[in-house]
Design a protein around this motif. Structure first.
Motif, PDB file in Angstrom:
ATOM      1  N   HIS A   1      40.016  40.259  39.883  1.00  0.00           N
ATOM      2  CA  HIS A   1      38.535  40.099  40.581  1.00  0.00           C
ATOM      3  C   HIS A   1      38.548  39.305  41.739  1.00  0.00           C
TER       4      HIS A   1
ATOM      5  N   ASP B   1      38.192  42.330  47.129  1.00  0.00           N
ATOM      6  CA  ASP B   1      37.051  42.993  47.374  1.00  0.00           C
ATOM      7  C   ASP B   1      37.419  44.270  48.347  1.00  0.00           C
TER       8      ASP B   1
ATOM      9  N   TYR C   1      35.676  48.655  43.657  1.00  0.00           N
ATOM     10  CA  TYR C   1      36.047  47.642  42.596  1.00  0.00           C
ATOM     11  C   TYR C   1      36.469  48.896  41.482  1.00  0.00           C
TER      12      TYR C   1
ATOM     13  N   ASN D   1      33.128  44.545  39.039  1.00  0.00           N
ATOM     14  CA  ASN D   1      31.833  44.434  39.452  1.00  0.00           C
ATOM     15  C   ASN D   1      30.884  45.285  38.795  1.00  0.00           C
TER      16      ASN D   1
ATOM     17  N   SER E   1      28.339  46.630  39.640  1.00  0.00           N
ATOM     18  CA  SER E   1      27.924  47.963  40.454  1.00  0.00           C
ATOM     19  C   SER E   1      28.676  48.101  41.783  1.00  0.00           C
ATOM     20  N   TRP E   2      28.994  49.321  42.161  1.00  0.00           N
ATOM     21  CA  TRP E   2      29.615  49.102  43.422  1.00  0.00           C
ATOM     22  C   TRP E   2      29.073  51.071  43.924  1.00  0.00           C
TER      23      TRP E   2
END
Length: 284
Positions: A107, A110, A220, A225, A227-228
């Protein structure tokens, strides 16, 4: 299609992935030291016609490259990998660089982070992909320390973002993305997830070549996450292809052709069952 009967010799190979897919690599690299020798090479292998290779030189170094790890419509990924590495073996390639887009498991990562993995977990079903069965492959330091160091040094020249010098790559089967439960299962065991490191890492060891990978985080993992956007991944593919290409070319430029300081070549051993294989072949 012009299928060559003679395989050209090369010292290096660059296996292109999603990072350079949108660019005309290596023709897009602005360097007077790059000379394209042949950009339409197809080879008839025991596993089918190979993907298209490009043969080029970088000063005195001879390099073979192809796009997307040899994956093509109508060809299984296992056969695509066999075709690719059969050609590299016959060409005499001893150093291989690969690149590709990956998703996050850790996590803290990015999109647009660079990771040069130092280990892997193979969760694919392609573990028995081989060219022959003569060798026992010791997968200690499967990703060459020497090549990884060169990739890291070159990445620092061309990339101003975050570069992670180590990480564990979890290999899954595609083409689908992983489910939230699969990503959750991998947490704590892997940092990135993708679909191309294996069986390449095994085949590189089988042909006695050093192998290293440059992974660019493009999305992700599900659940990391909330939403991506797929648009972010598309933007990365188009915006950063030149940078990825520059890193790969600079890495090859800074490798000494005839000097190897790693232990990769000592980690391929002849199988202890070779006498049994020979006996069975003689009976046949």
């Amino acid at each position: 299609m012009n299928v060559l009967s003679e395989i050209p010799k090369a010292d290096f190979a660059i296996i292109g992935g999603s990072g350079t897919l949108s660019s005309d690599f290596p023709q897009n690299i602005q360097s007077t030291n790059i000379k394209i020798l042949n950009n339409q090479i197809f080879i008839d292998t025991p596993f089918g016609i190979s993907p298209r290779f490009i043969l080029f030189t970088l000063k005195e170094k001879i390099i073979l490259t192809c796009k997307m790890h040899g994956w093509r419509s109508g060809v299984s990924r296992a056969d695509a990998s066999r075709q690719l590495f059969w050609v590299l073996k016959k060409a005499g390639v001893k150093r291989i660089l690969s690149e590709g887009g990956v998703g996050t498991v850790n996590h803290l990562l990015d999109p647009r982070d660079l990771v040069i993995p130092d280990d892997y977990i193979d969760l694919s079903v392609r573990k028995d992909v081989m060219l022959d069965s003569r060798y026992l492959l010791i997968m200690r330091e499967a990703l060459c320390k020497e090549l990884r160091k060169k990739l890291i040094d070159s990445a620092r020249k061309y990339f101003s973002g975050r570069i992670f010098e180590r990480g564990t790559y979890a290999v899954t089967d595609g083409r689908h993305f992983e489910s939230p439960a699969e990503i959750a299962m991998l947490k704590g065991y892997a940092d990135i997830v993708g679909q191309s490191l294996a069986p390449e890492v095994y085949l590189a060891r089988e042909i006695g070549a050093c192998y290293a990978n440059l992974s660019f985080v493009v999305n992700y993992g599900e659940g990391i996450n909330v939403s991506w956007s797929h648009d972010v991944m598309k933007d990365i593919f188009y915006d950063d292809a030149q940078m990825i290409g520059n890193i790969l070319i600079d890495t090859v430029r800074n490798i000494e052709t005839n000097s190897k300081k790693c232990s990769c070549s000592s980690l391929r051993k002849e199988t202890l069952l070779k006498d049994i294989y020979n006996e069975e072949s003689a009976k046949g």
